[in-house]
Design a protein around this motif. Structure first.
Motif, PDB file in Angstrom:
ATOM      1  N   ASN A  90      -7.789   0.386 -29.693  1.00 14.60           N
ATOM      2  CA  ASN A  90      -6.749  -0.373 -30.390  1.00 14.60           C
ATOM      3  C   ASN A  90      -5.436  -0.219 -29.629  1.00 14.60           C
ATOM      4  O   ASN A  90      -4.979   0.899 -29.380  1.00 14.60           O
ATOM      5  N   VAL A  91      -4.857  -1.344 -29.250  1.00 10.72           N
ATOM      6  CA  VAL A  91      -3.631  -1.357 -28.464  1.00 10.72           C
ATOM      7  C   VAL A  91      -2.497  -1.932 -29.307  1.00 10.72           C
ATOM      8  O   VAL A  91      -2.664  -2.966 -29.969  1.00 10.72           O
ATOM      9  N   THR A  92      -1.362  -1.268 -29.318  1.00  9.03           N
ATOM     10  CA  THR A  92      -0.169  -1.776 -30.001  1.00  9.03           C
ATOM     11  C   THR A  92       0.964  -1.902 -28.991  1.00  9.03           C
ATOM     12  O   THR A  92       0.998  -1.190 -27.969  1.00  9.03           O
ATOM     13  N   PHE A  93       1.889  -2.801 -29.257  1.00  8.15           N
ATOM     14  CA  PHE A  93       3.021  -3.009 -28.354  1.00  8.15           C
ATOM     15  C   PHE A  93       4.177  -3.622 -29.127  1.00  8.15           C
ATOM     16  O   PHE A  93       4.012  -4.106 -30.249  1.00  8.15           O
ATOM     17  N   THR A  94       5.336  -3.598 -28.511  1.00  5.77           N
ATOM     18  CA  THR A  94       6.537  -4.197 -29.074  1.00  5.77           C
ATOM     19  C   THR A  94       7.053  -5.273 -28.126  1.00  5.77           C
ATOM     20  O   THR A  94       7.042  -5.081 -26.906  1.00  5.77           O
ATOM     21  N   VAL A  95       7.467  -6.393 -28.696  1.00  7.26           N
ATOM     22  CA  VAL A  95       8.092  -7.461 -27.914  1.00  7.26           C
ATOM     23  C   VAL A  95       9.581  -7.469 -28.226  1.00  7.26           C
ATOM     24  O   VAL A  95       9.983  -7.606 -29.388  1.00  7.26           O
ATOM     25  N   LEU A  96      10.399  -7.305 -27.199  1.00  5.19           N
ATOM     26  CA  LEU A  96      11.849  -7.409 -27.318  1.00  5.19           C
ATOM     27  C   LEU A  96      12.251  -8.780 -26.801  1.00  5.19           C
ATOM     28  O   LEU A  96      11.906  -9.150 -25.671  1.00  5.19           O
ATOM     29  N   ALA A  97      12.970  -9.545 -27.594  1.00  5.18           N
ATOM     30  CA  ALA A  97      13.307 -10.916 -27.225  1.00  5.18           C
ATOM     31  C   ALA A  97      14.808 -11.145 -27.333  1.00  5.18           C
ATOM     32  O   ALA A  97      15.499 -10.529 -28.149  1.00  5.18           O
ATOM     33  N   ARG A  98      15.286 -12.062 -26.506  1.00  8.58           N
ATOM     34  CA  ARG A  98      16.693 -12.448 -26.511  1.00  8.58           C
ATOM     35  C   ARG A  98      16.773 -13.969 -26.377  1.00  8.58           C
ATOM     36  O   ARG A  98      16.068 -14.578 -25.559  1.00  8.58           O
ATOM     37  N   ARG A  99      17.635 -14.590 -27.174  1.00  6.97           N
ATOM     38  CA  ARG A  99      17.815 -16.045 -27.080  1.00  6.97           C
ATOM     39  C   ARG A  99      19.238 -16.359 -26.656  1.00  6.97           C
ATOM     40  O   ARG A  99      20.171 -15.588 -26.924  1.00  6.97           O
ATOM     41  N   SER A 100      19.411 -17.490 -26.014  1.00 14.73           N
ATOM     42  CA  SER A 100      20.728 -17.861 -25.499  1.00 14.73           C
ATOM     43  C   SER A 100      21.620 -18.447 -26.583  1.00 14.73           C
ATOM     44  O   SER A 100      22.832 -18.219 -26.606  1.00 14.73           O
ATOM     45  N   ASN A 101      21.017 -19.187 -27.508  1.00  9.66           N
ATOM     46  CA  ASN A 101      21.782 -19.811 -28.587  1.00  9.66           C
ATOM     47  C   ASN A 101      21.464 -19.088 -29.893  1.00  9.66           C
ATOM     48  O   ASN A 101      20.341 -19.160 -30.400  1.00  9.66           O
ATOM     49  N   ALA A 102      22.431 -18.378 -30.430  1.00  6.13           N
ATOM     50  CA  ALA A 102      22.188 -17.541 -31.607  1.00  6.13           C
ATOM     51  C   ALA A 102      22.443 -18.262 -32.926  1.00  6.13           C
ATOM     52  O   ALA A 102      22.357 -17.644 -33.993  1.00  6.13           O
ATOM     53  N   SER A 103      22.709 -19.535 -32.888  1.00  4.61           N
ATOM     54  CA  SER A 103      23.019 -20.237 -34.137  1.00  4.61           C
ATOM     55  C   SER A 103      21.746 -20.622 -34.878  1.00  4.61           C
ATOM     56  O   SER A 103      20.774 -21.097 -34.279  1.00  4.61           O
ATOM     57  N   GLY A 104      21.744 -20.370 -36.182  1.00  8.35           N
ATOM     58  CA  GLY A 104      20.631 -20.754 -37.030  1.00  8.35           C
ATOM     59  C   GLY A 104      19.458 -19.790 -36.958  1.00  8.35           C
ATOM     60  O   GLY A 104      19.253 -19.118 -35.948  1.00  8.35           O
ATOM     61  N   PRO A 105      18.673 -19.695 -38.045  1.00  5.71           N
ATOM     62  CA  PRO A 105      17.454 -18.877 -38.002  1.00  5.71           C
ATOM     63  C   PRO A 105      16.396 -19.575 -37.144  1.00  5.71           C
ATOM     64  O   PRO A 105      16.378 -20.808 -37.037  1.00  5.71           O
ATOM     65  N   ARG A 106      15.513 -18.781 -36.546  1.00  6.25           N
ATOM     66  CA  ARG A 106      14.506 -19.371 -35.661  1.00  6.25           C
ATOM     67  C   ARG A 106      13.325 -18.428 -35.503  1.00  6.25           C
ATOM     68  O   ARG A 106      13.494 -17.208 -35.416  1.00  6.25           O
ATOM     69  N   ASP A 107      12.126 -19.000 -35.480  1.00  5.10           N
ATOM     70  CA  ASP A 107      10.909 -18.249 -35.168  1.00  5.10           C
ATOM     71  C   ASP A 107      10.400 -18.705 -33.801  1.00  5.10           C
ATOM     72  O   ASP A 107      10.283 -19.906 -33.546  1.00  5.10           O
ATOM     73  N   VAL A 108      10.115 -17.753 -32.943  1.00  3.67           N
ATOM     74  CA  VAL A 108       9.575 -18.048 -31.616  1.00  3.67           C
ATOM     75  C   VAL A 108       8.175 -17.424 -31.523  1.00  3.67           C
ATOM     76  O   VAL A 108       8.019 -16.212 -31.717  1.00  3.67           O
ATOM     77  N   THR A 109       7.181 -18.247 -31.243  1.00  2.00           N
ATOM     78  CA  THR A 109       5.795 -17.779 -31.135  1.00  2.00           C
ATOM     79  C   THR A 109       5.449 -17.566 -29.666  1.00  2.00           C
ATOM     80  O   THR A 109       5.576 -18.494 -28.851  1.00  2.00           O
ATOM     81  N   LEU A 110       5.025 -16.363 -29.349  1.00  2.00           N
ATOM     82  CA  LEU A 110       4.674 -16.013 -27.972  1.00  2.00           C
ATOM     83  C   LEU A 110       3.202 -15.613 -27.922  1.00  2.00           C
ATOM     84  O   LEU A 110       2.792 -14.649 -28.580  1.00  2.00           O
ATOM     85  N   PRO A 111       2.382 -16.321 -27.162  1.00  4.35           N
ATOM     86  CA  PRO A 111       0.961 -15.956 -27.052  1.00  4.35           C
ATOM     87  C   PRO A 111       0.766 -14.774 -26.106  1.00  4.35           C
ATOM     88  O   PRO A 111       1.510 -14.609 -25.134  1.00  4.35           O
ATOM     89  N   TYR A 112      -0.202 -13.953 -26.409  1.00  2.81           N
ATOM     90  CA  TYR A 112      -0.548 -12.819 -25.548  1.00  2.81           C
ATOM     91  C   TYR A 112      -2.063 -12.705 -25.450  1.00  2.81           C
ATOM     92  O   TYR A 112      -2.804 -13.317 -26.230  1.00  2.81           O
TER      93      TYR A 112
END
Length: 216
Positions: A90-112
């Motif tokens: 069983n492998v666990t990990f953390t994704v640290l993300a940064r966006r350029s435009n911080a306005s408004g709520p947003r969900d970003v889906t990243l496949p792995y």
């Protein structure tokens, strides 16, 4: 996925002393001397150029001013259970993300992905999942946790008794066999390689994203 994967080397620990009689080199599993350090659990890691992902807006641009979201995979950890017929990691990990435009709520889906690699190059299994990073309004940085599971047959990850015997047999000091590394024998080396597995996790990237990571 077109990244190159290198097999992890098999480590040999050299331990002096022990209960062998004078003039003998004890290489048995029970004795001191030379002990082969090996486990049925796969080595866990992140293949080169797959630990980061960059999204652009517009998607076809590669200008720095068009960078939309950047994600990085970190804190990769694993637990391995090898008590049954299958070795489950069983492998666990953390994704640290940064966006350029911080306005408004947003969900970003990243496949792995998680792949099981045998012998350093043969992909014998692969699964693809998704991790969703949520940004609150005004939030430029966010993180999310992901997990994946790799399963390896214990039989495939176990050396035969004959190969074990050749690696761990007792050798007399000064003899020709004592001066030869058993792993230098092509058939022994091939058997160890076949029984060696890796569980590799990374972002599921397009060819263009892989190229960007490799050349930036």
């Amino acid at each position: 996925m077109s990244s190159r994967i290198l097999a992890a080397p098999i480590a040999l620990a050299l331990v002096l002393g022990g209960c062998a009689s004078k003039g003998d080199l004890d290489i048995s599993e029970a004795g001191a001397g030379v002990t082969a350090v090996r486990t049925a659990c796969p080595t866990v890691g992140v293949p080169a150029a797959t630990g980061d992902v960059t999204l652009f807006d517009p998607a076809t641009s590669r200008d720095a001013t068009a960078i939309d979201v950047v994600g990085a995979m970190t804190d990769v950890r694993s637990t391995c259970g090898d008590s049954g017929d299958d070795v489950v990691t069983n492998v666990t990990f953390t994704v640290l993300a940064r966006r350029s435009n911080a306005s408004g709520p947003r969900d970003v889906t990243l496949p792995y992905f998680i792949t099981v690699v045998q012998g350093g190059s043969a992909v014998v299994a692969k699964r693809v999942g998704q991790v969703v990073v949520h940004f609150n309004d005004g939030q430029a940085r966010a993180s999310a946790n992901g997990s994946a599971t790799a399963v390896v047959s214990r039989a495939a990850a176990t050396l035969s008794d004959e190969v074990k015997r050749r690696i761990t047999e007792r050798r007399k000091a000064g003899s020709q066999s004592a001066a030869v590394d058993p792993l230098s024998a092509p058939d022994v080396r091939a058997a160890v390689l076949r029984a060696s597995f890796e569980a590799l996790v990374g972002f599921q990237l397009s060819d263009d994203q892989l190229k960007y990571n490799a050349t930036r």
